[in-house]
Design an enzyme around this catalytic site. Structure first.
Site, PDB file in Angstrom:
ATOM      1  N   GLU A  76      14.958   4.636  14.573  1.00  0.00           N
ATOM      2  CA  GLU A  76      15.417   3.246  14.626  1.00  0.00           C
ATOM      3  C   GLU A  76      15.161   2.855  16.072  1.00  0.00           C
ATOM      4  OE1 GLU A  76      17.010   1.135  12.464  1.00  0.00           O
ATOM      5  OE2 GLU A  76      18.242   2.319  11.100  1.00  0.00           O
TER       6      GLU A  76
ATOM      7  N   SER B 147      15.365   3.480  22.459  1.00  0.00           N
ATOM      8  CA  SER B 147      14.131   2.835  22.921  1.00  0.00           C
ATOM      9  C   SER B 147      12.892   3.485  22.295  1.00  0.00           C
ATOM     10  CB  SER B 147      14.039   2.942  24.440  1.00  0.00           C
ATOM     11  OG  SER B 147      13.924   4.299  24.806  1.00  0.00           O
ATOM     12  N   SER B 148      11.814   2.715  22.219  1.00  0.00           N
ATOM     13  CA  SER B 148      10.566   3.250  21.656  1.00  0.00           C
ATOM     14  C   SER B 148       9.988   4.339  22.549  1.00  0.00           C
ATOM     15  CB  SER B 148       9.551   2.128  21.479  1.00  0.00           C
ATOM     16  OG  SER B 148      10.054   1.212  20.556  1.00  0.00           O
TER      17      SER B 148
ATOM     18  N   CYS C 260      19.832  -4.724  18.921  1.00  0.00           N
ATOM     19  CA  CYS C 260      18.417  -4.434  18.634  1.00  0.00           C
ATOM     20  C   CYS C 260      17.851  -5.523  17.737  1.00  0.00           C
ATOM     21  CB  CYS C 260      18.303  -3.077  17.971  1.00  0.00           C
ATOM     22  SG  CYS C 260      19.543  -2.879  16.716  1.00  0.00           S
TER      23      CYS C 260
HETATM   24  N1  LIG Z   1      16.500  -0.014  15.605  1.00  0.00           N
HETATM   25  C1  LIG Z   1      17.806   0.032  15.765  1.00  0.00           C
HETATM   26  O1  LIG Z   1      18.579   0.089  14.822  1.00  0.00           O
HETATM   27  C2  LIG Z   1      18.359   0.020  17.162  1.00  0.00           C
HETATM   28  C3  LIG Z   1      19.749  -0.052  17.335  1.00  0.00           C
HETATM   29  C4  LIG Z   1      20.253  -0.100  18.615  1.00  0.00           C
HETATM   30  C5  LIG Z   1      19.397  -0.062  19.716  1.00  0.00           C
HETATM   31  N2  LIG Z   1      18.064   0.009  19.520  1.00  0.00           N
HETATM   32  C6  LIG Z   1      17.151   0.034  20.666  1.00  0.00           C
HETATM   33  O2  LIG Z   1      17.688   0.875  21.696  1.00  0.00           O
HETATM   34  C7  LIG Z   1      17.248   0.422  22.971  1.00  0.00           C
HETATM   35  C8  LIG Z   1      18.440   0.291  23.891  1.00  0.00           C
HETATM   36  O3  LIG Z   1      19.043   1.506  24.113  1.00  0.00           O
HETATM   37  P1  LIG Z   1      18.754   2.429  25.375  1.00  0.00           P
HETATM   38  O4  LIG Z   1      17.921   1.704  26.355  1.00  0.00           O
HETATM   39  O5  LIG Z   1      20.036   2.987  25.840  1.00  0.00           O
HETATM   40  O6  LIG Z   1      17.874   3.563  24.677  1.00  0.00           O
HETATM   41  P2  LIG Z   1      17.418   4.972  25.239  1.00  0.00           P
HETATM   42  O7  LIG Z   1      16.242   5.373  24.419  1.00  0.00           O
HETATM   43  O8  LIG Z   1      17.286   4.978  26.711  1.00  0.00           O
HETATM   44  O9  LIG Z   1      18.666   5.936  24.894  1.00  0.00           O
HETATM   45  C9  LIG Z   1      19.101   6.175  23.587  1.00  0.00           C
HETATM   46  C10 LIG Z   1      19.760   7.536  23.514  1.00  0.00           C
HETATM   47  O10 LIG Z   1      18.779   8.547  23.729  1.00  0.00           O
HETATM   48  C11 LIG Z   1      19.225   9.463  24.728  1.00  0.00           C
HETATM   49  N3  LIG Z   1      18.025  10.010  25.368  1.00  0.00           N
HETATM   50  C12 LIG Z   1      17.305   9.487  26.384  1.00  0.00           C
HETATM   51  N4  LIG Z   1      16.244  10.281  26.650  1.00  0.00           N
HETATM   52  C13 LIG Z   1      16.296  11.319  25.772  1.00  0.00           C
HETATM   53  C14 LIG Z   1      15.478  12.457  25.528  1.00  0.00           C
HETATM   54  N5  LIG Z   1      14.386  12.701  26.246  1.00  0.00           N
HETATM   55  N6  LIG Z   1      15.831  13.306  24.537  1.00  0.00           N
HETATM   56  C15 LIG Z   1      16.924  13.087  23.788  1.00  0.00           C
HETATM   57  N7  LIG Z   1      17.735  12.020  23.967  1.00  0.00           N
HETATM   58  C16 LIG Z   1      17.422  11.142  24.939  1.00  0.00           C
HETATM   59  C17 LIG Z   1      20.113   8.619  25.602  1.00  0.00           C
HETATM   60  O11 LIG Z   1      20.970   9.426  26.378  1.00  0.00           O
HETATM   61  C18 LIG Z   1      20.837   7.773  24.570  1.00  0.00           C
HETATM   62  O12 LIG Z   1      21.903   8.506  23.991  1.00  0.00           O
HETATM   63  C19 LIG Z   1      16.567  -0.917  22.728  1.00  0.00           C
HETATM   64  O13 LIG Z   1      15.183  -0.725  22.731  1.00  0.00           O
HETATM   65  C20 LIG Z   1      17.046  -1.305  21.327  1.00  0.00           C
HETATM   66  O14 LIG Z   1      16.192  -2.182  20.631  1.00  0.00           O
HETATM   67  C21 LIG Z   1      17.533   0.059  18.269  1.00  0.00           C
END
Ligand SMILES: NC(=O)c1ccc[n+]([C@@H]2O[C@H](COP(=O)([O-])OP(=O)(O)OC[C@H]3O[C@@H](n4cnc5c(N)ncnc54)[C@H](O)[C@@H]3O)[C@@H](O)[C@H]2O)c1
Length: 556
Positions: free
Chosen positions: A301, A283-284, A336
């Site tokens: 990403e 996520s962003s 995504c």
């Molecule tokens: N651009 C791309 O290629 C791509 C690909 C897949 C998903 N996404 C995006 O991902 C999002 C969906 O995934 P999500 O909601 O699970 O994302 P998220 O950001 O909540 O989690 C992603 C990962 O980050 C970890 N994480 C969370 N907080 C953290 C921190 N403070 N420090 C380190 N790691 C941390 C999580 O445990 C997980 O492994 C959507 O916004 C989607 O668009 C983007």
């Protein structure tokens, strides 16, 4: 301990090394009973037989007393116990990363034979994934934790295999190809090299449990880095099993660490272990936090709010409707690259496009997972968002907007019919509050639909300009002037142009990643690997000779 583990790694490798027949004899029939690397059976994991997921550090698998118990997204049974590392347990991971110098495990001047080793590991892993039983194992395991149709999950395994095939033989060393430029005088030449970062971390989300972590992990290794990998615990069982397969294929046990933890603990590791580079996919919100915490030593990403524009030339309505349905609702919209916003030219409005799209969306069903659980939004949150959108003047529900029926998906997850909400383009652009509401990424089976008249293309382009995320896009038209105008006025990193344009699709044969942000990463291709996992180093050779009769010149 190191020696024991290393020899275990070597033993696994020798299964292949004896002769190529060891792979050939590894036929589906032999696999009927078990897979030589796997510690779980994808079909058997259940409340009665829960699976356990471990972490891997300094050459060994470790458990912990801190379990994150996952509920089966299809029926709510506690079915996987992820042994998560707590903040008090991060030391071995930080120490392991610290063992890798900044110049990496290999580089063009150090241990170049490792480029060949990784070509071999890729060959073996690709062969393994080509075995029907192994491909089916990973496909089913993906389905269990990130429910999507068999075809969608199999597609992920297929792309992963093709990627590995692309980096067999000498292809890994070709990634580190250098160049030379003649210098100013005899003996001088400058050489540009691809240099690793050394200790690095990879953090990946839940939606592609195999493809995203594996492709980034191998890219990091190919270029000479030592990665610590963290996958979202909801799905990390898939990569845990893949790590075991990689070890079986000869991955040196000390080259990669694999951690299960919550986000907060991972954040602490990132701060304390000080990796030279981090690749974050997710996520962003988290991306922006980590960019600050890591002082910019990161590639991102992040979120996708992906758009598709249907141009003025109407053709192949059935085909275009089908692609729209796949883009918006396959994997229940949890790609995504999923189509979040559809701009329809008035010429298409006169066709049956939207009614066909509705029909296609309505034939999706839970039984075959063509629609299924949403892992990061609850049903209530998605319904509330729909309601908020329907307050916008002129907006209307095109289809969906109701919870799925007759299911046992636990309430921590979402279950929504494929949904489309129409919002007039003028309203979308009216004020920043409305714009933000309309362009909020809903990571589920949800899209915004709008229409534009032939003189309203500037409004569409304005809507694109205001977006924050620039991941994928599609310009569905075979009119080159129209395509030129849209592409020339937008920035998305992976943009499809043409009648068959789609927003989803991250195969190994083209770049996938955002544009317009210097922190943007890429995945899949040699260019993506080189950009993300190596930096440029220039060595200027200047051997001489010093010209005959040279004298000390005046100072300058
Ligand atoms: N651009 C791309 O290629 C791509 C690909 C897949 C998903 N996404 C995006 O991902 C999002 C969906 O995934 P999500 O909601 O699970 O994302 P998220 O950001 O909540 O989690 C992603 C990962 O980050 C970890 N994480 C969370 N907080 C953290 C921190 N403070 N420090 C380190 N790691 C941390 C999580 O445990 C997980 O492994 C959507 O916004 C989607 O668009 C983007």
């Amino acid at each position: 301990m190191y020696r024991v583990l290393a020899s275990r790694g070597l033993r696994a490798k020798s299964l292949f090394d004896k002769s190529s027949t060891s792979l050939a004899s590894f036929t589906p029939s032999r696999l009927n009973h078990s897979l030589p690397f796997a510690t779980v059976d994808a079909e058997e994991i259940s409340g009665a037989h829960p699976a356990e997921v471990q972490s891997f550090v300094q050459g060994k698998w470790i458990g912990s007393s801190n379990y994150n118990t996952l509920l089966d997204p299809m029926n709510g049974e506690p079915f996987i116990k992820v042994s998560e590392v707590e903040e008090s347990g991060i030391q071995p991971f930080a120490e392991s990363l610290a063992q890798c110098p900044k110049h990496g495990l290999h580089n063009p001047f150090k241990s170049p034979e490792r480029y060949l080793l990784y070509g071999d590991i890729s060959t073996k892993a690709a062969h393994m994934l080509a075995l029907p039983k192994v491909a089916d194992f990973f496909t089913r395991l993906i389905q269990r934790v990130a429910p999507k149709s068999y075809q969608q999950a199999a597609g992920e395994v297929f792309v992963t295999r093709k990627f590995l095939e692309n980096f067999c033989g000498d292809q890994v060393r070709f990634l580190a190809r250098s160049f030379a430029v003649p210098g100013n005088h005899l003996g001088q030449q400058s050489h540009g090299y691809r240099w690793p970062y050394g200790p690095v971390t990879i953090v990946t989300p839940f939606n592609f449990p195999l493809e995203i972590p594996l492709l980034q992990l191998m890219g990091a290794l190919y270029m000479g880095n030592k990665p610590l990998l963290k996958v979202d615990s909801k799905v990390s069982i898939v990569m845990e099993q893949m790590m075991r397969l990689l070890h079986y294929c000869g991955l040196p046990v000390e080259d990669v660490d694999f951690i299960n933890s919550d986000g907060k603990t991972m954040n602490k590791i990132l701060l304390e272990a000080n990796p030279r580079m981090t690749l974050f996919t997710g996520s962003s919100r988290v991306a922006e936090k980590l960019a600050l915490d890591l002082k910019g030593r990161i590639r991102l990403e992040d979120a996708g709010f992906d758009w598709k524009i249907l141009g003025p030339d109407v053709q192949e309505v059935d085909y275009v409707a089908w692609v729209c349905d796949q883009d918006a609702y396959a994997c229940s919209g949890q790609k995504c690259s999923a189509q979040s916003m559809l701009f329809i030219h008035e010429n298409w409005v006169k066709t049956s496009l939207v009614s066909k799209l509705k029909e296609l969306a309505e034939r999706r069903k839970l039984e075959d997972l063509t629609i299924g659980p949403v892992l990061t939004f609850t049903t209530e949150a998605m319904l509330e968002h729909t309601e908020n959108l329907l307050q916008i003047p002129g907006s209307k529900l095109l289809f969906g907007g109701k919870p799925l029926k007759n299911h046992s998906i636990p309430s921590i997850y979402g279950a929504l019919e494929p949904t489309a909400v129409y919002v007039p383009i003028e309203e979308i652009l009216k004020d920043s509050k409305t714009y933000e509401l309309v362009t909020k990424e809903i990571f589920g089976p949800f899209q915004i639909v709008t229409e534009y008249k032939k003189d309203q293309l500037p409004l569409v382009l304005d809507a694109l300009e205001r977006m924050h995320a620039h991941l994928t896009a599609a310009v569905v038209s075979n009119d080159p002037i129209f395509i030129q105008e849209v592409i020339g006025n937008s920035v998305n990193g992976t943009t499809y142009a043409g009648l068959r344009g789609r927003t989803t699709g991250a195969p190994q044969n083209h770049w996938f990643g955002p544009a317009g942000d210097p922190r943007g990463a890429g995945i899949g291709t040699p260019e993506a690997i080189k950009l993300v996992w190596s930096c440029h180093r220039e060595i200027i050779y200047d051997y001489g000779p010093v010209p005959q009769g040279w004298e000390v010149p005046p100072s300058t």
